[in-house]
Write an enzyme that holds these catalytic residues in place. Structure first.
Site, PDB file in Angstrom:
ATOM      1  N   ASP A 188       0.816  -1.213   0.000  1.00 46.90           N
ATOM      2  CA  ASP A 188       0.000   0.000   0.000  1.00 46.90           C
ATOM      3  C   ASP A 188       0.854   1.269   0.000  1.00 46.90           C
ATOM      4  O   ASP A 188       2.088   1.212  -0.097  1.00 46.90           O
ATOM      5  CB  ASP A 188      -0.963  -0.041   1.187  1.00 46.90           C
ATOM      6  CG  ASP A 188      -2.341   0.524   0.863  1.00 46.90           C
ATOM      7  OD1 ASP A 188      -2.442   1.377  -0.032  1.00 46.90           O
ATOM      8  OD2 ASP A 188      -3.315   0.108   1.518  1.00 46.90           O
ATOM      9  N   ASP A 243      -9.644   3.402  -3.768  1.00 44.95           N
ATOM     10  CA  ASP A 243     -10.383   2.237  -3.296  1.00 44.95           C
ATOM     11  C   ASP A 243     -11.795   2.219  -3.875  1.00 44.95           C
ATOM     12  O   ASP A 243     -12.470   3.250  -3.951  1.00 44.95           O
ATOM     13  CB  ASP A 243     -10.517   2.278  -1.769  1.00 44.95           C
ATOM     14  CG  ASP A 243      -9.229   1.918  -1.063  1.00 44.95           C
ATOM     15  OD1 ASP A 243      -8.189   1.814  -1.748  1.00 44.95           O
ATOM     16  OD2 ASP A 243      -9.262   1.758   0.165  1.00 44.95           O
TER      17      ASP A 243
END
Length: 431
Positions: A188, A243
Site C-alpha cells: 500500500d 479504493d
C-alpha cells in the site's frame, strides 16, 4: 485498502520524468522480456482498436501473472475485523464451494494482521490476539489445501491502519514474509513521507526477488502517479484507482479510469481497478453482474471481497461463471476496453476485447436506469461488416446466433449487461 484510518491520507507530491526513469531502470534490470502473443506473431490484433503497443515496457518478468490473479481478500467485507479462524474458514469455503477449483487460489490477508509495534529485533510481529498461531502456521494450512497465502504491507512508515510499514525495512520484511511461506504481497501507499513512489516501490521488489521465493508483487499506489507508465518493471499488478466502494457510482467511475490504461496491461503485469464488491449488499444483482463482467473483460484481478462462508446463491452464480472467468484468464492477455457509446449521456456502451482463436469478447452495458436496446457494430470491433459470426451468450450459456452479420442488437436491463463471445463461423464448435 488504501485509506488511512482517520479518513485523511498523506499523498506524495513529487513529479518526475517518467520516460527518464524507464530508460534508467532498463540498464539496471536488463532482463529478457517475454513477448506479448501479438508481438510474437502467434496472434495478430484485429486493428489498432485493441492496441497493445505499450505492453511489456520493462516487464518485471518473474514468471508470475501470466493471467490476472484470482483469489479472495479480507478488506472489503471484514476490514480490520480479521483473525486466523476467519482465514481458515474462508480457505475451507473456497475449497468446499468449488471456487478454488475455478482458479480463486490466493487467500490475501489485508491490513491489521500485525501488532502495533515491531519487536526489539525490528521484525514485524503477528497480532497475538487475532493470529496467535502465527502467519507460518496459517500459510502451512493454506498450502495444505492447495491454495496460496497473501499478506499486506505498506511502502510507508505505517500502514493505512497505523501498523508498522515497510519503508526502509524492505530487506528484513521480505525475508520474514518468505520464511513464513507467503506467496503474495499487497503493498500500500499510506504514510509515504512524500517520497516518490518510483523510489519507494523498487526496493521491495528487489528484496522479494533476493529471498529466492517467488512472491506475487501487487502495488497499491492508488493511481496517483499513473503507475501503468512505470510499474510494469516493478510489480505484477498495479492499482490504477482509489479504493472501490460498494455502490454503482464508485464501480462505474473506477471502470472508466482503468479503461484509460488498457494498452499497458498484458501477461506478467495487469492494471488493477481494485477488488470485487460482488455480494456485499450495496448493489443490485444486475449491477453486480455488470461489475463482474467488466472486471473480467478488462483483465482485472478477480479478488473476491465478500464473505464466502455465507454468500447467497446469486453471489455464487456470478463469481462462479466459468465462461466469464475464461475470458479473464484467456491466454492472449489483451485488456478489453470501451469501444462505443451512444444514448443519453453515452450510457449505452459496447466494451470488447480480443481473445484466442480470433474471437472477440463483447459486453453490452446499459448504464442508464431503463431497459434499452444496445447495438454492436462490427466496425467498432475491428471486424469487416460482411464477416459472419457465431454468438454465444455467457450468462445464458447458449448460442443465440450462428450467422450474425454487420451488427448485433440485444435488449439490456437498466444498470445491467449482457456478455458474449463472437467467433468466426469457421471456428464454431457446438458445446
Amino acid at each position: 485498502m488504501g485509506e488511512i484510518g482517520n479518513g485523511s491520507s498523506i499523498r506524495c507530491s513529487l513529479v518526475v520524468a517518467v520516460v527518464y526513469v524507464h530508460f534508467l531502470l532498463a540498464g539496471v534490470l536488463a532482463r529478457e522480456l517475454p513477448l506479448h502473443p501479438y508481438l510474437s506473431g502467434a496472434e495478430k490484433p484485429l486493428n489498432n482498436i485493441f492496441d497493445t503497443s505499450k505492453y511489456g515496457i520493462l516487464q518485471l518478468s518473474n514468471g508470475l501473472a501470466a493471467t490476472p490473479q484470482m483469489g479472495w481478500n479480507s478488506w472489503n467485507f471484514f476490514a480490520c475485523d480479521i483473525n486466523e479462524k476467519v482465514i481458515r474458514a474462508t480457505v475451507d469455503a473456497l475449497v468446499s464451494t468449488g471456487l478454488a477449483r475455478l482458479g480463486y487460489n490466493y487467500v490475501n490477508i489485508d491490513d491489521c494482521w500485525s501488532e502495533l509495534h515491531r519487536n526489539p529485533m525490528e521484525h514485524l510481529v503477528p497480532d497475538s490476539k487475532t493470529f496467535p498461531s502465527g502467519i507460518k502456521s496459517l500459510a502451512d494450512y493454506v498450502h495444505s489445501k492447495g491454495l496460496k497465502l497473501g499478506i499486506y504491507g505498506d511502502a510507508g512508515a505505517f500502514t493505512c491502519q497505523v501498523r508498522p510499514g515497510s519503508l526502509f525495512h524492505e530487506s528484513n520484511d521480505a525475508k520474514l514474509f518468505a520464511s513464513w511461506g507467503v506467496d503474495y504481497l499487497k503493498y500500500d501507499n499510506c504514510f509515504n513521507l512524500g517520497i516518490d513512489p518510483q523510489k519507494r516501490y523498487p526496493p521491495m521488489r528487489d528484496a522479494l526477488n533476493a529471498t529466492g521465493r517467488t512472491i506475487f508483487f501487487s502495488l497499491c499506489e492508488w493511481g496517483r502517479e499513473d503507475p501503468a507508465l512505470w510499474a510494469t518493471n516493478i510489480g505484477n499488478s498495479w492499482r490504477t484507482t482509489d479504493d472501490i466502494k460498494d455502490n454503482w457510482e464508485s464501480m462505474t467511475s473506477i471502470a472508466d479510469i482503468n479503461d484509460k490504461w488498457a494498452a499497458y496491461a498484458g501477461p506478467g503485469g495487469w492494471n488493477d481497478p481494485d477488488m470485487l464488491e460482488v455480494g456485499n449488499g450495496g448493489m443490485t444483482y444486475q449491477e453486480y453482474r455488470s461489475h463482474f463482467s467488466i472486471w473480467a473483460l478488462m483483465k482485472a484481478p478477480l479478488l473476491i471481497g465478500c464473505d464466502v462462508r455465507n454468500m447467497s446463491a446469486e453471489t455464487f452464480e456470478i463469481i462462479s461463471n466459468e465462461e466469464v472467468i475464461a475470458v479473464n484468464q484467456d491466454a492472449l492477455g489483451v485488456q478489453g476496453r470501451k469501444v462505443s457509446t451512444s444514448g443519453p449521456n453515452n450510457c449505452y456502451q459496447v466494451w470488447a476485447g480480443p481473445i484466442t482463436g480470433n474471437r472477440v469478447a463483447v459486453v453490452l452495458w446499459n448504464r442508464c436506469t431503463e431497459t434499452a436496446n444496445i447495438t454492436a457494430q462490427w466496425s467498432v470491433l475491428g471486424l469487416q461488416s460482411e464477416t459472419s459470426l457465431t454468438i454465444k451468450d455467457l450468462w445464458k450459456h447458449q448460442y443465440i446466433s450462428h450467422n450474425a452479420v454487420s451488427t448485433f442488437t440485444a435488449q439490456v436491463e437498466g444498470h445491467g449487461c449482457e456478455m458474449y463471445i463472437f467467433a468466426p463461423n469457421a471456428n464454431h464448435r457446438v458445446a
